[in-house]
Scaffold this active site. Structure first.
Site, PDB file in Angstrom:
ATOM      1  N   SER A  82       6.866   8.244  66.047  1.00  0.00           N
ATOM      2  CA  SER A  82       5.450   8.160  65.679  1.00  0.00           C
ATOM      3  C   SER A  82       4.564   8.017  66.909  1.00  0.00           C
ATOM      4  O   SER A  82       4.984   7.465  67.933  1.00  0.00           O
ATOM      5  CB  SER A  82       5.214   6.947  64.777  1.00  0.00           C
ATOM      6  OG  SER A  82       5.915   7.074  63.564  1.00  0.00           O
TER       7      SER A  82
HETATM    8  N1  SAH Z   1       9.893   4.715  62.652  1.00  0.00           N
HETATM    9  C1  SAH Z   1       9.982   5.868  63.530  1.00  0.00           C
HETATM   10  C2  SAH Z   1       9.407   7.114  62.938  1.00  0.00           C
HETATM   11  C3  SAH Z   1      10.386   7.742  62.042  1.00  0.00           C
HETATM   12  S1  SAH Z   1       9.973   9.327  61.390  1.00  0.00           S
HETATM   13  C4  SAH Z   1       9.385   5.527  64.893  1.00  0.00           C
HETATM   14  O1  SAH Z   1       9.538   4.398  65.290  1.00  0.00           O
HETATM   15  O2  SAH Z   1       8.840   6.382  65.563  1.00  0.00           O
HETATM   16  C5  SAH Z   1      10.465   9.086  59.717  1.00  0.00           C
HETATM   17  C6  SAH Z   1      11.909   8.773  59.481  1.00  0.00           C
HETATM   18  O3  SAH Z   1      12.085   8.618  58.081  1.00  0.00           O
HETATM   19  C7  SAH Z   1      12.864   9.885  59.909  1.00  0.00           C
HETATM   20  O4  SAH Z   1      13.800   9.382  60.822  1.00  0.00           O
HETATM   21  C8  SAH Z   1      13.530  10.300  58.598  1.00  0.00           C
HETATM   22  O5  SAH Z   1      14.889  10.683  58.753  1.00  0.00           O
HETATM   23  C9  SAH Z   1      13.382   9.049  57.755  1.00  0.00           C
HETATM   24  N2  SAH Z   1      13.485   9.266  56.311  1.00  0.00           N
HETATM   25  C10 SAH Z   1      13.047  10.321  55.592  1.00  0.00           C
HETATM   26  N3  SAH Z   1      13.353  10.150  54.290  1.00  0.00           N
HETATM   27  C11 SAH Z   1      13.975   8.957  54.171  1.00  0.00           C
HETATM   28  C12 SAH Z   1      14.538   8.230  53.076  1.00  0.00           C
HETATM   29  N4  SAH Z   1      14.522   8.697  51.822  1.00  0.00           N
HETATM   30  N5  SAH Z   1      15.104   7.033  53.334  1.00  0.00           N
HETATM   31  C13 SAH Z   1      15.141   6.535  54.607  1.00  0.00           C
HETATM   32  N6  SAH Z   1      14.645   7.193  55.675  1.00  0.00           N
HETATM   33  C14 SAH Z   1      14.065   8.385  55.465  1.00  0.00           C
END
Ligand code: SAH
Length: 206
Positions: free
Chosen positions: A61
């Site tokens: 992010s």
């Molecule tokens: N928190 C992160 C950003 C992650 S992007 C940061 O620190 O930058 C969003 C994440 O959500 C991705 O890694 C994706 O694999 C995860 N994701 C998507 N669908 C999901 C689900 N149903 N359960 C858990 N994680 C999920």
């Protein structure tokens, strides 16, 4: 001091100008070595205020989004916090710097494993498991607050049910266009108040 300390201080200044995040949140962001969370070829972009690819079609992010979400969540020291979407673990590290104990659920096993190893090696005590975030992580519930880093058509019931009454959930909500919502959880897992923090673009919940 590492070689990125100046870049981090500059990032903090940019975030102070761009968001209304508290000094406490900005200080936490300044302490987290974001260059440790991005893939090697991207290290020189680590302190730019934008999302970056991390593999598996996912992203880290943008720092201003992490700042805004942490500010809304405003964890107190010792708060138990549920994160859905660990990704590379950056946001969880910032929440840990704010004193939260984070339990984080990640859909992709490869990302969950890599994030867990990385957070451990940097000294961040975050619980990470592979799974579907819709189910939350009942074994560590109840949580003082929770957040999603992937967009859902609506906040999953599992997440609302595992957040204590009066706790806050912050999440990007919507199918095509998304809004960043902060809601207060009611007795019985309902929603009491809801504030809209504007349009956002997150990867969708898988
Ligand atoms: N928190 C992160 C950003 C992650 S992007 C940061 O620190 O930058 C969003 C994440 O959500 C991705 O890694 C994706 O694999 C995860 N994701 C998507 N669908 C999901 C689900 N149903 N359960 C858990 N994680 C999920």
């Amino acid at each position: 001091m590492d070689e990125f300390a100046t870049a981090r201080a500059r990032l903090r200044e940019r975030l102070a100008a761009r968001t209304d995040a508290s000094d406490r949140v900005l200080d936490a962001i300044e302490r987290v070595p974001r260059h440790e969370f991005v893939p090697d070829p991207r290290v020189n972009e680590a302190y730019a205020d934008r999302p970056l690819p991390i593999g598996d079609d996912q992203t880290i992010s943008a720092p201003h989004m992490v700042a805004v979400m942490c500010d809304r969540l405003a964890p107190e020291s010792g708060d138990a916090v549920l994160e859905i979407g660990t990704g590379c673990g950056y946001h969880a590290a910032v929440m840990t710097e704010l004193g939260a104990t984070v339990s984080s659920v990640e859909y992709h096993g490869s990302l969950a494993d890599a994030a867990s190893t990385r957070l451990d090696s940097l000294g961040y005590d975050v619980h990470v498991r592979q799974g579907d975030g819709r189910e939350g992580w009942p074994e560590h519930a109840p949580y003082d607050s929770a957040y999603l880093t992937c967009a859902a058509p609506e906040i999953p019931d599992g997440v609302l049910d595992q957040t204590r009454p009066g706790g806050t959930v912050v999440a990007p909500v919507g199918r095509g266009s998304q809004r960043l919502l902060a809601v207060t959880v009611d007795e019985g897992g309902g929603i009491r108040d809801r504030t809209d923090h504007g349009g956002v673009r997150f990867v969708p919940l898988l």
